[in-house]
Design an enzyme around this catalytic site. Structure first.
Site, mmCIF file in Angstrom:
data_model
loop_
_atom_site.group_PDB
_atom_site.id
_atom_site.type_symbol
_atom_site.label_atom_id
_atom_site.label_comp_id
_atom_site.label_asym_id
_atom_site.label_seq_id
_atom_site.Cartn_x
_atom_site.Cartn_y
_atom_site.Cartn_z
ATOM 1 C CG ASP A 62 -0.378 -0.050 2.518
ATOM 2 O OD1 ASP A 62 0.854 -0.180 2.605
ATOM 3 O OD2 ASP A 62 -1.122 0.049 3.521
ATOM 4 C CB SER A 63 4.574 1.716 -0.240
ATOM 5 O OG SER A 63 4.761 0.597 -1.081
ATOM 6 C CG ASP A 101 0.588 -4.138 2.138
ATOM 7 O OD1 ASP A 101 0.799 -5.053 2.964
ATOM 8 O OD2 ASP A 101 1.367 -3.182 1.964
ATOM 9 C CE LYS A 131 3.478 -5.981 3.903
ATOM 10 N NZ LYS A 131 3.023 -4.799 4.645
ATOM 11 C CD GLU A 133 0.883 -1.224 8.031
ATOM 12 O OE1 GLU A 133 0.603 -0.420 8.957
ATOM 13 O OE2 GLU A 133 1.288 -0.854 6.913
ATOM 14 C CD GLU A 196 8.327 -0.080 7.490
ATOM 15 O OE1 GLU A 196 7.368 -0.792 7.150
ATOM 16 O OE2 GLU A 196 8.548 1.053 7.013
HETATM 17 O O1 KIV Z 1 3.577 -1.089 1.564
HETATM 18 C C1 KIV Z 1 4.762 -1.444 1.543
HETATM 19 O O2 KIV Z 1 5.514 -1.190 0.593
HETATM 20 C C2 KIV Z 1 5.273 -2.179 2.690
HETATM 21 C C3 KIV Z 1 6.755 -2.321 2.813
HETATM 22 C C4 KIV Z 1 7.289 -1.071 3.395
HETATM 23 C C5 KIV Z 1 7.135 -3.524 3.599
HETATM 24 O O3 KIV Z 1 4.520 -2.603 3.519
#
Ligand code: KIV
Length: 279
Positions: A62-63, A101, A131, A133, A196
Site C-alpha cells: 500500500d506504499s 497488502d 499482508k 499490519e 520494519e
Molecule cells: O507497503 C509497503 O511497501 C510495505 C513495505 C514497506 C514492507 O509494507
C-alpha cells in the site's frame, strides 16, 4: 508435486528455472540457509522485470499511495485499488510469490471484515498471499484469515498505517512490544513476518524467538530476508529517502535524460527519421 529445490543456488529454483516460489519455500528458507528477497511492485511491466531478475517475492504494497499516487502516506489507499494493482502485477509474474497488502480500514473493524477483504485480494486480485499490519491488536484478524487457509504475512515494528498516531516514520525501540507482537502473529498462523524500522539487535532477537521467517526493512542484517520499496532502490522516488534504503540505480535520471533527448529531436525535426517512417 514440485520439482526438487537446488541447494547450491542463490534462490529457490535458479533464475532460469520457473518453478514458482511457494509458502513452504518461505517456511524452509531458514533451514536451507537461503536469504529471502522481496521487492514491491505495482504494475505488470515492473513485475515482469523484477520477476525475471529472480526476486523471490513481490509485495503489492500500500506504499503505492506514496510512490504511485503521490499522497503523503498510505492511508487513503482503498481495497479496490489494491485489487486492481494486484491484478496488474499477477500478469507479469511467473515465479515470484505475490503478497498483497490489506489497506487501512479493510481489516480493523472485525475479523469477519478482515477475512472478506483478504478473500477479495485472493479471488479478484489473484494474489498468492496477503499482508496486514499490527501485532497483538491484529491477531484476531490474522487468525480469521489463516483459518480460512489464506496465506498471510504479518508486519510489525513501524507500521506505516499508524504513522499519524506514531507522529512520523520513526524507529520502534519498545523491545517487549515488538517481541509480543511477533509471537502473537506467529501464533495466529502467519507464514512470515515483516519487521520494519527496529534496531538490528532487536530484529535478531525476534528472528531467534519465532520459527517463521522474518523479512526486514530497516531492521538490520539478521532477518531471514529483506524487502525494500522498488522505486526507492531505483531512484524513482525522491520525496524522501529513509536511511535504510540503498539506491542501486538512478533510473529517474535516465528517464529524464531520454525524454529530454526525445523532445530535442522532435523539436529540431530529426525524429521521426526514415527508419521510423513508412513509404
Ligand atoms: O507497503 C509497503 O511497501 C510495505 C513495505 C514497506 C514492507 O509494507
Amino acid at each position: 508435486m514440485t520439482a526438487p529445490v537446488k541447494s547450491s543456488g542463490t534462490n529457490f529454483s535458479g533464475v532460469s528455472e520457473l518453478r514458482p516460489v511457494t509458502v513452504p519455500d518461505f517456511l524452509n528458507a531458514r533451514s536451507r540457509q537461503q536469504r529471502l528477497t522481496m521487492l514491491t511492485a505495482y504494475d505488470c511491466t515492473m513485475a515482469r522485470i523484477l520477476d525475471a531478475a529472480g526476486v523471490d517475492s513481490l509485495l503489492v504494497g500500500d506504499s503505492l499511495g506514496m510512490v504511485v499516487q503521490g499522497q503523503p502516506d498510505s492511508l487513503a489507499v482503498t481495497l479496490d485499488e489494491m485489487i486492481y494493482h494486484t491484478r496488474l502485477v499477477m500478469r507479469g509474474v511467473r515465479r515470484a510469490l505475490v503478497v498483497a497488502d490489506l489497506p487501512f480500514m479493510s481489516y480493523q473493524i472485525s475479523p469477519q471484515q478482515a477475512l472478506e477483504s483478504a478473500g477479495r485480494l485472493i479471488k479478484e486480485g489473484g494474489a498468492h498471499a496477503v499482508k496486514l499490519e499490527g501485532g497483538v491488536r491484529s491477531a484476531a484478524a490474522v487468525e480469521a484469515i489463516t483459518q480460512a487457509d489464506i496465506a498471510l504475512m504479518g508486519h510489525i515494528g513501524l507500521t506505516p498505517q499508524s504513522v499519524r498516531r506514531l507522529g512520523g516514520f520513526k524507529v520502534q525501540r519498545d523491545a517487549q512490544k515488538v517481541l509480543d507482537d511477533a509471537l502473537a502473529i506467529e501464533a495466529a498462523g502467519a507464514f512470515a513476518l515483516v519487521i520494519e524500522c527496529v534496531p538490528a539487535d532487536l530484529a535478531a532477537r525476534v528472528t531467534e524467538a519465532v520459527k517463521i521467517p522474518t523479512i526486514g526493512i530497516g531492521a538490520g542484517p539478521h532477518c531471514d530476508g529483506q524487502v525494500l520499496v522498488t522505486p526507492d532502490i531505483l531512484g524513482l522516488f525522491e520525496d524522501f529517502r529513509p536511511r535504510f534504503v540503498k539506491q542501486y540505480a538512478d533510473v529517474g535520471r535516465a528517464i529524464q535524460s531520454a525524454v529530454e533527448h526525445y523532445c530535442r529531436e522532435v523539436r529540431e525535426g530529426s525524429f521521426p527519421g526514415p527508419e521510423q517512417s513508412f513509404r
